[in-house]
Enzyme design. Structure first.
Site, mmCIF file in Angstrom:
data_model
loop_
_atom_site.group_PDB
_atom_site.id
_atom_site.type_symbol
_atom_site.label_atom_id
_atom_site.label_comp_id
_atom_site.label_asym_id
_atom_site.label_seq_id
_atom_site.Cartn_x
_atom_site.Cartn_y
_atom_site.Cartn_z
ATOM 1 N N ASN A 10 0.885 -0.915 0.285
ATOM 2 C CA ASN A 10 0.066 -0.463 0.060
ATOM 3 C C ASN A 10 1.035 1.010 0.201
ATOM 4 O O ASN A 10 1.593 1.537 1.536
ATOM 5 C CB ASN A 10 -0.557 -0.059 1.398
ATOM 6 N N LYS A 12 0.442 3.875 -0.320
ATOM 7 C CA LYS A 12 -0.855 5.341 0.222
ATOM 8 C C LYS A 12 -0.761 6.771 -0.653
ATOM 9 O O LYS A 12 0.106 6.610 -1.591
ATOM 10 C CB LYS A 12 -0.060 6.072 1.838
ATOM 11 N N HIS A 95 -9.591 1.724 4.977
ATOM 12 C CA HIS A 95 -8.300 1.824 5.534
ATOM 13 C C HIS A 95 -8.451 2.960 6.980
ATOM 14 O O HIS A 95 -8.872 3.940 6.688
ATOM 15 C CB HIS A 95 -6.728 2.391 4.454
ATOM 16 N N GLU A 97 -6.623 5.263 8.175
ATOM 17 C CA GLU A 97 -6.445 7.088 7.453
ATOM 18 C C GLU A 97 -7.930 7.222 7.094
ATOM 19 O O GLU A 97 -7.544 8.111 7.449
ATOM 20 C CB GLU A 97 -5.142 6.490 6.438
ATOM 21 N N GLU A 167 -5.447 -4.905 10.945
ATOM 22 C CA GLU A 167 -3.998 -3.671 11.155
ATOM 23 C C GLU A 167 -4.800 -3.044 12.429
ATOM 24 O O GLU A 167 -5.437 -1.804 11.741
ATOM 25 C CB GLU A 167 -4.445 -2.355 9.904
ATOM 26 N N GLY A 173 2.258 2.170 10.548
ATOM 27 C CA GLY A 173 3.559 3.423 10.648
ATOM 28 C C GLY A 173 4.638 3.690 11.862
ATOM 29 O O GLY A 173 4.863 4.877 12.302
ATOM 30 N N SER A 213 3.261 -1.922 10.447
ATOM 31 C CA SER A 213 5.274 -2.308 10.993
ATOM 32 C C SER A 213 5.685 -3.929 10.135
ATOM 33 O O SER A 213 7.178 -4.470 10.854
ATOM 34 C CB SER A 213 5.238 -1.681 12.018
HETATM 35 P P1 PGA Z 1 3.083 0.147 7.786
HETATM 36 O O1 PGA Z 1 1.672 0.240 7.013
HETATM 37 O O2 PGA Z 1 3.137 -0.873 7.418
HETATM 38 O O3 PGA Z 1 3.649 1.404 7.084
HETATM 39 O O4 PGA Z 1 3.088 0.026 9.291
HETATM 40 C C1 PGA Z 1 0.370 -0.776 7.068
HETATM 41 C C2 PGA Z 1 -0.742 0.133 5.983
HETATM 42 O O5 PGA Z 1 -1.011 1.071 7.038
HETATM 43 O O6 PGA Z 1 -1.666 -0.771 5.864
#
Ligand code: PGA
Length: 254
Positions: A10, A12, A95, A97, A167, A173, A213
């Protein structure tokens, strides 16, 4: 029968379409011959270019969001059919976000899931609890609500076009991945809620991925858990070598 693991990158809001095409060219030879499913969720502007570049490879391209309407006066939005025609095979929905920064509700996400499936996209539903929810013992309740609201009413025969991504928000992140045991426990709960909606057999066939992560250094122990069917990778997927390493680790476990 061996599990078919899935790795989703992903990106983003990173990479122009030129950078995206270069990335696919770099990634493809690094994962040649791999048998796991490899998906890349790219920005809207890169879908068409990258879908062409990825055609001769195992990589499938998708989007990170869409609107629930078929079409209409919704300035700035994107419809499932537009994604499909641009070459998307799947779409990420819900997601964290999108939920947190853009205020998406479980009901809105539910309508998007129905639209994505009816327009023949694979729907990757993202769910997960925030840290205060975990600390106050609400993890089960949150996962149950997110899954049952988003997927309630999805016809049973459409279940094969679903992927679930667990998640935990506190792991996204932050560099602090969930432990494999903690993630596997959450996956078992998710599977139970899916079984309530689709029956045990169909629920058993819906891949449940872990995200938060994930890196080349921790992916192998995560996917070694039998309840973890793959990973959704954010930050580490921006580097083609890191994503290739993650994919190749999964290939070894599978
Ligand atoms: P990350 O993000 O691997 O940077 O923690 C995962 C995601 O947002 O799908």
């Amino acid at each position: 029968m061996p599990r078919a693991l899935t790795v989703i990158g992903n990106w983003k809001m990173y990479k122009t379409s030129r950078e995206a095409a270069d990335y696919v060219e770099q990634l493809a030879p690094l994962i040649e011959g791999c048998t796991i499913r490899v998906f890349l969720a790219v920005p809207f502007t890169s879908i068409a270019v990258v879908a062409i570049a990825a055609k001769p490879t195992v990589i499938q391209i998708g989007a990170q969001n869409m609107n629930d309407a078929r079409e209409g006066a919704f300035t700035g939005e994107i419809a499932a059919l537009m994604l499909k025609e641009a070459g998307a095979a799947f779409v990420l929905l819900g997601h964290s976000e999108r939920r947190r920064v853009f205020g998406e509700t479980d009901e809105f996400i539910h309508r998007k899931v129905l639209r994505a499936l009816s327009d023949d996209l694979i729907a990757v539903l993202c769910v997960g609890e925030a840290l205060p929810e975990r600390e106050s013992g609400q993890t089960e309740e949150v996962l149950k609500r997110q899954i049952e609201t988003a997927l309630g009413g999805v016809p049973k025969e459409e279940a094969e076009k679903l992927i679930l991504a667990y998640e935990p928000v506190w792991a996204i992140g932050t560099g602090k991945s969930a432990t494999p045991k903690l993630a596997a426990k959450a996956h078992r709960l998710c599977r139970e809620y899916l079984a309530g909606l689709f029956g045990k057999r169909k629920a058993g066939q819906i891949p449940i991925l872990y995200g938060g992560s994930v890196k080349p250094g921790n992916v192998e122990e995560l996917v070694s858990e039998k309840d973890i069917d793959g990973v959704l990778v954010g930050g580490a997927s921006l580097d083609s070598q890191a994503l290739a390493d993650i994919i190749n680790h999964c290939e070894k476990v599978q």
